[in-house]
Motif scaffolding. Structure first.
Motif, short mmCIF file in Angstrom:
data_model
loop_
_atom_site.label_atom_id
_atom_site.label_comp_id
_atom_site.label_asym_id
_atom_site.label_seq_id
_atom_site.Cartn_x
_atom_site.Cartn_y
_atom_site.Cartn_z
N UNK A 1 0.81 -1.22 0.00
CA UNK A 1 0.00 0.00 0.00
C UNK A 1 0.84 1.27 0.00
N UNK A 2 2.09 1.17 -0.47
CA UNK A 2 2.96 2.34 -0.65
C UNK A 2 3.97 1.98 -1.73
N UNK A 3 4.43 2.99 -2.47
CA UNK A 3 5.37 2.68 -3.55
C UNK A 3 6.75 2.35 -2.99
N UNK A 4 7.50 1.51 -3.71
CA UNK A 4 8.87 1.21 -3.25
C UNK A 4 9.77 2.43 -3.42
N UNK A 5 10.73 2.56 -2.52
CA UNK A 5 11.68 3.66 -2.62
C UNK A 5 13.00 3.23 -2.00
N UNK A 6 14.02 4.01 -2.26
CA UNK A 6 15.33 3.70 -1.71
C UNK A 6 15.38 3.91 -0.20
N UNK A 7 14.38 4.54 0.37
CA UNK A 7 14.35 4.75 1.82
C UNK A 7 14.12 3.44 2.58
N UNK A 8 13.79 2.37 1.88
CA UNK A 8 13.66 1.07 2.54
C UNK A 8 14.97 0.60 3.15
N UNK A 9 16.07 1.13 2.64
CA UNK A 9 17.39 0.74 3.14
C UNK A 9 17.81 1.55 4.37
N UNK A 10 17.06 2.57 4.72
CA UNK A 10 17.44 3.45 5.82
C UNK A 10 16.90 2.99 7.17
N UNK A 11 16.47 1.77 7.26
CA UNK A 11 15.91 1.25 8.51
C UNK A 11 17.00 0.71 9.43
N UNK A 12 18.23 0.73 9.00
CA UNK A 12 19.31 0.16 9.79
C UNK A 12 19.43 -1.32 9.53
N UNK A 13 20.32 -1.99 10.24
CA UNK A 13 20.51 -3.43 10.02
C UNK A 13 19.34 -4.22 10.59
N UNK A 14 18.40 -4.55 9.74
CA UNK A 14 17.23 -5.31 10.16
C UNK A 14 16.87 -6.30 9.06
N UNK A 15 16.08 -7.31 9.37
CA UNK A 15 15.67 -8.26 8.32
C UNK A 15 14.91 -7.58 7.18
N UNK A 16 14.14 -6.53 7.49
CA UNK A 16 13.40 -5.83 6.44
C UNK A 16 14.35 -5.14 5.46
N UNK A 17 15.43 -4.57 5.98
CA UNK A 17 16.39 -3.90 5.11
C UNK A 17 17.10 -4.91 4.22
N UNK A 18 17.45 -6.06 4.76
CA UNK A 18 18.10 -7.09 3.94
C UNK A 18 17.14 -7.65 2.91
N UNK A 19 15.87 -7.77 3.24
CA UNK A 19 14.89 -8.25 2.28
C UNK A 19 14.61 -7.22 1.20
#
Length: 109
Positions: A31-49
């Protein structure tokens, strides 16, 4: 048109189509467009995915951001050209990877 040029054009088109399809599927799911800010979550499983997602959707994101920001501001032609070439080369590499994978699996001849 030479066979190599036609093959490269085919791979470029596959790369852009794949980027758009994956980005649309992600947007429908999250329900939101993908963006490069997905990598700014720090070292987490979501960032690696998010890394494989962003590898294949980057051409779509680059062109979307370029076109979206171009309406708000007057961009220089050089900036738009660099963004287009970058997205095109990235799409060509993604398309090449997909075609080589399909050939290795025996799906494409």
């Amino acid at each position: 048109m030479s066979p190599d040029a036609l093959n490269s054009f085919f791979q470029l088109c596959i790369g852009f189509a794949l980027a758009g399809a994956i980005a649309s599927a992600y947007q429908a799911f999250a329900k939101r467009p993908p963006s490069f800010s997905l990598l700014q979550q720090g070292p987490s499983p979501e960032a690696f995915a998010a890394v494989p997602l962003l590898v294949f959707t980057a051409p779509f994101i680059i062109m979307r951001n370029t076109l979206r920001n171009g309406a708000a501001e007057q961009h220089r032609v050089q900036f738009v050209m660099i963004a287009t070439v970058l997205a095109g080369l990235w799409s060509l590499m993604s398309g090449t990877f997909i075609v080589m994978t399909l050939e290795a699996l025996g799906i494409l001849a």
